[in-house]
Motif scaffolding. Structure first.
Motif, PDB file in Angstrom:
ATOM      1  N   MET A   1       1.156  -0.837  -0.078  1.00 18.08           N
ATOM      2  CA  MET A   1       0.144  -0.059  -0.386  1.00 18.08           C
ATOM      3  C   MET A   1       0.511   0.903   0.307  1.00 18.08           C
ATOM      4  SD  MET A   1      -1.513   2.780   2.046  1.00 18.08           S
ATOM      5  CE  MET A   1      -0.538   2.519   3.647  1.00 18.08           C
ATOM      6  N   SER A   2       0.638   2.171  -0.820  1.00 20.43           N
ATOM      7  CA  SER A   2       0.889   3.579  -1.064  1.00 20.43           C
ATOM      8  C   SER A   2       0.243   4.923  -1.078  1.00 20.43           C
ATOM      9  CB  SER A   2       2.276   3.242  -1.906  1.00 20.43           C
ATOM     10  OG  SER A   2       3.183   2.625  -1.899  1.00 20.43           O
ATOM     11  N   ILE A   3       0.199   5.770  -0.110  1.00 15.25           N
ATOM     12  CA  ILE A   3      -0.150   6.742  -0.895  1.00 15.25           C
ATOM     13  C   ILE A   3       1.094   7.605  -0.687  1.00 15.25           C
ATOM     14  CG2 ILE A   3      -1.967   7.916   0.111  1.00 15.25           C
ATOM     15  CD1 ILE A   3      -3.043   6.059   1.795  1.00 15.25           C
ATOM     16  N   MET A   4       0.465   8.912  -1.709  1.00 16.73           N
ATOM     17  CA  MET A   4       1.529   9.985  -2.264  1.00 16.73           C
ATOM     18  C   MET A   4       0.432  11.151  -2.352  1.00 16.73           C
ATOM     19  SD  MET A   4       2.957  12.412  -3.932  1.00 16.73           S
ATOM     20  CE  MET A   4       3.466  11.655  -5.517  1.00 16.73           C
ATOM     21  N   TRP A   5       1.051  12.098  -1.794  1.00 14.44           N
ATOM     22  CA  TRP A   5       0.126  13.428  -2.182  1.00 14.44           C
ATOM     23  C   TRP A   5       1.326  14.707  -2.415  1.00 14.44           C
ATOM     24  CZ3 TRP A   5       0.035  16.435   2.222  1.00 14.44           C
ATOM     25  CH2 TRP A   5       0.313  16.427   3.254  1.00 14.44           C
ATOM     26  N   SER A   6       0.590  16.582  -2.357  1.00 17.37           N
ATOM     27  CA  SER A   6       2.293  17.182  -2.711  1.00 17.37           C
ATOM     28  C   SER A   6       0.784  18.768  -2.627  1.00 17.37           C
ATOM     29  CB  SER A   6       2.905  16.751  -3.849  1.00 17.37           C
ATOM     30  OG  SER A   6       3.685  17.645  -3.675  1.00 17.37           O
ATOM     31  N   LEU A   7       1.336  19.153  -1.890  1.00 21.14           N
ATOM     32  CA  LEU A   7       0.238  20.393  -2.006  1.00 21.14           C
ATOM     33  C   LEU A   7       1.336  21.188  -2.191  1.00 21.14           C
ATOM     34  CD1 LEU A   7      -1.570  19.565   1.871  1.00 21.14           C
ATOM     35  CD2 LEU A   7      -2.506  19.780  -0.994  1.00 21.14           C
ATOM     36  N   HIS A   8       1.059  22.204  -2.725  1.00 23.05           N
ATOM     37  CA  HIS A   8       1.646  23.424  -3.161  1.00 23.05           C
ATOM     38  C   HIS A   8       0.884  24.981  -2.381  1.00 23.05           C
ATOM     39  CE1 HIS A   8       4.108  26.282  -5.488  1.00 23.05           C
ATOM     40  NE2 HIS A   8       3.150  27.143  -5.327  1.00 23.05           N
ATOM     41  N   LEU A   9       1.259  25.174  -0.973  1.00 20.69           N
ATOM     42  CA  LEU A   9       0.764  25.977  -0.521  1.00 20.69           C
ATOM     43  C   LEU A   9       0.685  27.500  -0.230  1.00 20.69           C
ATOM     44  CD1 LEU A   9       0.197  23.413   2.542  1.00 20.69           C
ATOM     45  CD2 LEU A   9      -1.437  23.989   1.074  1.00 20.69           C
ATOM     46  N   ARG A  10       0.192  28.813  -0.075  1.00 18.78           N
ATOM     47  CA  ARG A  10       0.901  30.259  -0.182  1.00 18.78           C
ATOM     48  C   ARG A  10       0.868  29.734   1.499  1.00 18.78           C
ATOM     49  NH1 ARG A  10      -5.172  32.735  -0.991  1.00 18.78           N
ATOM     50  NH2 ARG A  10      -4.951  31.965   0.893  1.00 18.78           N
ATOM     51  N   ARG A  11       2.345  31.153   1.563  1.00 19.80           N
ATOM     52  CA  ARG A  11       3.160  31.333   2.816  1.00 19.80           C
ATOM     53  C   ARG A  11       2.122  31.568   3.410  1.00 19.80           C
ATOM     54  NH1 ARG A  11       7.027  34.784   2.432  1.00 19.80           N
ATOM     55  NH2 ARG A  11       7.393  34.072   4.874  1.00 19.80           N
ATOM     56  N   ASP A  12       0.934  31.354   4.643  1.00 16.88           N
ATOM     57  CA  ASP A  12      -0.838  31.941   5.360  1.00 16.88           C
ATOM     58  C   ASP A  12      -0.453  31.372   6.293  1.00 16.88           C
ATOM     59  OD1 ASP A  12      -3.643  32.604   6.204  1.00 16.88           O
ATOM     60  OD2 ASP A  12      -2.370  34.019   4.382  1.00 16.88           O
ATOM     61  N   ALA A  13      -1.047  31.902   7.197  1.00 18.19           N
ATOM     62  CA  ALA A  13      -1.202  30.835   8.825  1.00 18.19           C
ATOM     63  C   ALA A  13      -2.351  29.643   8.186  1.00 18.19           C
ATOM     64  CB  ALA A  13      -1.256  31.625   9.359  1.00 18.19           C
ATOM     65  N   ALA A  14      -3.225  29.734   7.790  1.00 16.25           N
ATOM     66  CA  ALA A  14      -4.123  28.990   7.021  1.00 16.25           C
ATOM     67  C   ALA A  14      -3.639  28.253   6.536  1.00 16.25           C
ATOM     68  CB  ALA A  14      -5.628  29.727   6.538  1.00 16.25           C
ATOM     69  N   SER A  15      -3.238  27.992   5.765  1.00 18.85           N
ATOM     70  CA  SER A  15      -2.730  26.770   4.849  1.00 18.85           C
ATOM     71  C   SER A  15      -1.801  25.312   5.684  1.00 18.85           C
ATOM     72  CB  SER A  15      -1.458  26.565   3.833  1.00 18.85           C
ATOM     73  OG  SER A  15       0.173  27.042   4.669  1.00 18.85           O
ATOM     74  N   VAL A  16      -1.660  26.078   7.197  1.00 20.13           N
ATOM     75  CA  VAL A  16      -1.053  25.082   7.741  1.00 20.13           C
ATOM     76  C   VAL A  16      -1.941  23.930   8.299  1.00 20.13           C
ATOM     77  CG1 VAL A  16       0.692  24.742  10.254  1.00 20.13           C
ATOM     78  CG2 VAL A  16       0.685  26.790   8.692  1.00 20.13           C
ATOM     79  N   PRO A  17      -3.109  24.401   9.014  1.00 17.45           N
ATOM     80  CA  PRO A  17      -4.325  23.537   8.870  1.00 17.45           C
ATOM     81  C   PRO A  17      -4.392  22.984   8.310  1.00 17.45           C
ATOM     82  CG  PRO A  17      -4.914  25.251   9.665  1.00 17.45           C
ATOM     83  CD  PRO A  17      -3.163  25.626   9.422  1.00 17.45           C
ATOM     84  N   LEU A  18      -4.741  23.493   7.905  1.00 16.51           N
ATOM     85  CA  LEU A  18      -5.127  22.554   5.632  1.00 16.51           C
ATOM     86  C   LEU A  18      -3.957  21.006   5.830  1.00 16.51           C
ATOM     87  CD1 LEU A  18      -6.249  21.861   2.618  1.00 16.51           C
ATOM     88  CD2 LEU A  18      -4.940  23.513   1.892  1.00 16.51           C
ATOM     89  N   ALA A  19      -3.081  21.774   5.737  1.00 10.58           N
ATOM     90  CA  ALA A  19      -1.829  20.690   5.261  1.00 10.58           C
ATOM     91  C   ALA A  19      -2.099  19.524   6.374  1.00 10.58           C
ATOM     92  CB  ALA A  19      -0.485  20.278   5.638  1.00 10.58           C
ATOM     93  N   ARG A  20      -2.192  20.009   8.130  1.00 15.56           N
ATOM     94  CA  ARG A  20      -2.597  19.104   8.900  1.00 15.56           C
ATOM     95  C   ARG A  20      -3.478  18.031   8.900  1.00 15.56           C
ATOM     96  NH1 ARG A  20      -0.825  19.852  15.493  1.00 15.56           N
ATOM     97  NH2 ARG A  20      -1.854  17.912  15.881  1.00 15.56           N
ATOM     98  N   ARG A  21      -4.532  18.906   8.311  1.00 18.94           N
ATOM     99  CA  ARG A  21      -5.672  17.346   8.194  1.00 18.94           C
ATOM    100  C   ARG A  21      -5.718  16.540   7.058  1.00 18.94           C
ATOM    101  NH1 ARG A  21      -8.441  22.374  10.402  1.00 18.94           N
ATOM    102  NH2 ARG A  21      -8.409  23.281   7.976  1.00 18.94           N
ATOM    103  N   LEU A  22      -4.836  17.626   6.630  1.00 15.14           N
ATOM    104  CA  LEU A  22      -5.234  16.360   5.068  1.00 15.14           C
ATOM    105  C   LEU A  22      -3.926  15.050   5.654  1.00 15.14           C
ATOM    106  CD1 LEU A  22      -5.881  15.101   1.973  1.00 15.14           C
ATOM    107  CD2 LEU A  22      -3.409  16.762   1.568  1.00 15.14           C
ATOM    108  N   LEU A  23      -3.731  15.332   6.100  1.00 19.24           N
ATOM    109  CA  LEU A  23      -2.591  14.633   6.623  1.00 19.24           C
ATOM    110  C   LEU A  23      -2.800  13.641   8.052  1.00 19.24           C
ATOM    111  CD1 LEU A  23       0.715  12.512   6.698  1.00 19.24           C
ATOM    112  CD2 LEU A  23       0.994  14.107   8.963  1.00 19.24           C
ATOM    113  N   ILE A  24      -4.324  13.782   8.605  1.00 21.88           N
ATOM    114  CA  ILE A  24      -4.565  13.185  10.059  1.00 21.88           C
ATOM    115  C   ILE A  24      -4.856  12.424   8.773  1.00 21.88           C
ATOM    116  CG2 ILE A  24      -6.102  12.950  11.885  1.00 21.88           C
ATOM    117  CD1 ILE A  24      -4.239  15.615  12.665  1.00 21.88           C
ATOM    118  N   GLY A  25      -6.463  13.080   8.263  1.00 22.64           N
ATOM    119  CA  GLY A  25      -7.332  12.163   7.154  1.00 22.64           C
ATOM    120  C   GLY A  25      -6.227  10.961   6.543  1.00 22.64           C
ATOM    121  N   SER A  26      -5.508  11.337   5.704  1.00 20.99           N
ATOM    122  CA  SER A  26      -4.976  10.570   5.052  1.00 20.99           C
ATOM    123  C   SER A  26      -4.046   9.101   6.110  1.00 20.99           C
ATOM    124  CB  SER A  26      -3.405  11.046   4.555  1.00 20.99           C
ATOM    125  OG  SER A  26      -3.880  11.636   3.139  1.00 20.99           O
ATOM    126  N   MET A  27      -4.021   9.433   6.584  1.00 17.54           N
ATOM    127  CA  MET A  27      -3.428   8.066   8.268  1.00 17.54           C
ATOM    128  C   MET A  27      -4.425   7.570   8.823  1.00 17.54           C
ATOM    129  SD  MET A  27       0.009   9.157   9.509  1.00 17.54           S
ATOM    130  CE  MET A  27      -0.066  11.045   9.480  1.00 17.54           C
TER     131      MET A  27
END
Length: 149
Positions: A1-27
């Protein structure tokens, strides 16, 4: 099993929880043990917060971005956060924590090291930007739908 994702995010504080939620959801979807997911999500939040704060020249300019890439591959999760800022200053190899307890900054890198099995902090070769990468061996829930074989 493999999962890979990549995000190109703006340098904005609102991007941090987005990345965190995507990681938690994937796992969570894959069936990774929640304690491992939590450790990696905190480490990812620290790396993203550093990219937002230090990943460019001064304040975030329009179009200023950073990249987050996560690989859940077999028994390991590897995460990389890369920005286009000035990068890390040259420093000698260290065997003691990077920051003193009273320091206001730099604790995030120490936390990333403590929450992962391996961590690397470096600069993009030949161009501006820092790269923070870290990984951790995965543990699985008993009911994991996508457990590695």
């Amino acid at each position: 099993m493999s999962i890979m994702w990549s995000l190109h995010l703006r340098r904005d504080a609102a991007s941090v929880p987005l990345a965190r939620r995507l990681l938690i959801g994937s796992m969570d979807t894959a069936g990774v043990d929640p304690d491992i997911s939590y450790d990696l999500s905190v480490a990812l939040s620290e790396a993203c917060a550093n990219a937002v704060e230090h990943g460019g020249a001064g304040s975030p300019a329009p179009g200023s971005a950073y990249r987050v890439t996560a690989y859940l591959d077999g028994e390991r999760c590897r995460i990389e956060v890369a920005d286009s800022g000035p990068g890390f200053p040259a420093r000698p190899a260290r065997s003691v924590p990077m920051t003193a307890p009273q320091d206001e900054s730099g604790r995030g890198l120490d936390l990333i090291e403590q929450l992962s099995d391996h961590a690397h902090f470096g600069n993009k070769p030949g161009r501006a930007g820092a790269v923070v990468s870290f990984d951790k061996i995965l543990k699985w829930r008993k009911d994991a739908p996508l457990v590695a074989v």
